[in-house]
Write a protein that holds these residues in place. Sequence first.
Motif, PDB file in Angstrom:
ATOM      1  N   MET A 139       0.848  -1.184   0.000  1.00  0.00           N
ATOM      2  CA  MET A 139       0.000   0.000   0.000  1.00  0.00           C
ATOM      3  C   MET A 139       0.894   1.248   0.000  1.00  0.00           C
ATOM      4  SD  MET A 139      -2.932   1.361   2.690  1.00  0.00           S
ATOM      5  CE  MET A 139      -2.801  -0.073   3.624  1.00  0.00           C
ATOM      6  N   ASN A 140       0.595   2.192  -0.869  1.00  0.00           N
ATOM      7  CA  ASN A 140       1.380   3.412  -0.989  1.00  0.00           C
ATOM      8  C   ASN A 140       0.554   4.583  -0.446  1.00  0.00           C
ATOM      9  OD1 ASN A 140       3.175   5.390  -1.691  1.00  0.00           O
ATOM     10  ND2 ASN A 140       2.680   5.359  -3.855  1.00  0.00           N
ATOM     11  N   LEU A 141       0.854   5.013   0.767  1.00  0.00           N
ATOM     12  CA  LEU A 141       0.131   6.128   1.362  1.00  0.00           C
ATOM     13  C   LEU A 141       0.632   7.437   0.783  1.00  0.00           C
ATOM     14  CD1 LEU A 141       0.020   5.069   5.115  1.00  0.00           C
ATOM     15  CD2 LEU A 141      -1.721   4.754   3.364  1.00  0.00           C
ATOM     16  N   CYS A 142      -0.288   8.326   0.488  1.00  0.00           N
ATOM     17  CA  CYS A 142       0.039   9.620  -0.104  1.00  0.00           C
ATOM     18  C   CYS A 142      -0.167  10.753   0.898  1.00  0.00           C
ATOM     19  CB  CYS A 142      -0.858   9.866  -1.314  1.00  0.00           C
ATOM     20  SG  CYS A 142      -0.731   8.612  -2.572  1.00  0.00           S
ATOM     21  N   ILE A 143      -0.365  10.412   2.139  1.00  0.00           N
ATOM     22  CA  ILE A 143      -0.801  11.406   3.110  1.00  0.00           C
ATOM     23  C   ILE A 143       0.193  12.553   3.300  1.00  0.00           C
ATOM     24  CG2 ILE A 143       0.008  10.137   5.130  1.00  0.00           C
ATOM     25  CD1 ILE A 143      -2.630  11.153   6.490  1.00  0.00           C
ATOM     26  N   ALA A 144       1.495  12.280   3.331  1.00  0.00           N
ATOM     27  CA  ALA A 144       2.471  13.349   3.557  1.00  0.00           C
ATOM     28  C   ALA A 144       2.404  14.396   2.451  1.00  0.00           C
ATOM     29  CB  ALA A 144       3.886  12.774   3.672  1.00  0.00           C
ATOM     30  N   ASP A 145       2.448  13.945   1.200  1.00  0.00           N
ATOM     31  CA  ASP A 145       2.373  14.882   0.071  1.00  0.00           C
ATOM     32  C   ASP A 145       1.030  15.597   0.036  1.00  0.00           C
ATOM     33  OD1 ASP A 145       4.933  14.203  -0.765  1.00  0.00           O
ATOM     34  OD2 ASP A 145       4.207  12.655  -2.142  1.00  0.00           O
ATOM     35  N   ASN A 146      -0.047  14.866   0.314  1.00  0.00           N
ATOM     36  CA  ASN A 146      -1.375  15.481   0.303  1.00  0.00           C
ATOM     37  C   ASN A 146      -1.508  16.548   1.383  1.00  0.00           C
ATOM     38  OD1 ASN A 146      -2.095  13.879  -1.830  1.00  0.00           O
ATOM     39  ND2 ASN A 146      -3.339  12.475  -0.628  1.00  0.00           N
ATOM     40  N   LEU A 147      -0.980  16.278   2.579  1.00  0.00           N
ATOM     41  CA  LEU A 147      -1.070  17.266   3.659  1.00  0.00           C
ATOM     42  C   LEU A 147      -0.313  18.545   3.300  1.00  0.00           C
ATOM     43  CD1 LEU A 147      -0.759  15.025   6.833  1.00  0.00           C
ATOM     44  CD2 LEU A 147      -2.785  16.275   6.032  1.00  0.00           C
ATOM     45  N   LYS A 148       0.863  18.394   2.719  1.00  0.00           N
ATOM     46  CA  LYS A 148       1.639  19.575   2.296  1.00  0.00           C
ATOM     47  C   LYS A 148       0.869  20.368   1.245  1.00  0.00           C
ATOM     48  CE  LYS A 148       5.445  17.222   1.576  1.00  0.00           C
ATOM     49  NZ  LYS A 148       6.777  16.772   1.217  1.00  0.00           N
ATOM     50  N   LEU A 149       0.352  19.663   0.244  1.00  0.00           N
ATOM     51  CA  LEU A 149      -0.366  20.317  -0.837  1.00  0.00           C
ATOM     52  C   LEU A 149      -1.627  21.017  -0.332  1.00  0.00           C
ATOM     53  CD1 LEU A 149      -0.688  20.815  -3.910  1.00  0.00           C
ATOM     54  CD2 LEU A 149      -1.996  18.686  -3.979  1.00  0.00           C
ATOM     55  N   LEU A 150      -2.397  20.321   0.488  1.00  0.00           N
ATOM     56  CA  LEU A 150      -3.640  20.902   1.006  1.00  0.00           C
ATOM     57  C   LEU A 150      -3.375  22.126   1.881  1.00  0.00           C
ATOM     58  CD1 LEU A 150      -5.419  17.552   1.807  1.00  0.00           C
ATOM     59  CD2 LEU A 150      -6.211  19.241   0.133  1.00  0.00           C
TER      60      LEU A 150
END
Length: 131
Positions: free
Chosen positions: A1-12
């Motif tokens: 599973m590839n979590l995208c949460i770190a990049d998404n949090l920065k972007l958001l």
Amino acid sequence: MNLCIADNLKLLRYRSGYTLEAIAEIISVSRQSVAKWESGDSVPDVINCVKLASLYKISLDELVNRPLTDAVSCDFATMEDRICGVLEVSQQGTISIPQCVMDTFNIHCGDKVLMLADKKQGIALVKCSQF
């Protein structure tokens, strides 16, 4: 599973104009916690994921699993009537505006669009007929 949460949090956070401190205060954690989540050194617990998804008006699945940088969304209700999309810049420096944006703002081929830019605020496009 590839979590995208770190990049998404920065972007958001960047798109929303929040600081690390502001996010930390809103969801009642330390600034260091938010910084670690964004760097990928740790991940928020489920309760904080729910708070973050609610703050950014996205689903938990979008926050955790879907790379938002790849998303082109014209679901205006999910972003408080803000338009989100990814514009690709060609080698010649041209961009293509997503069709859903053109339809929403009644922009047609040949129309003039004004580009506004600010190093801190970002870039905006405005149809010239609105002046």
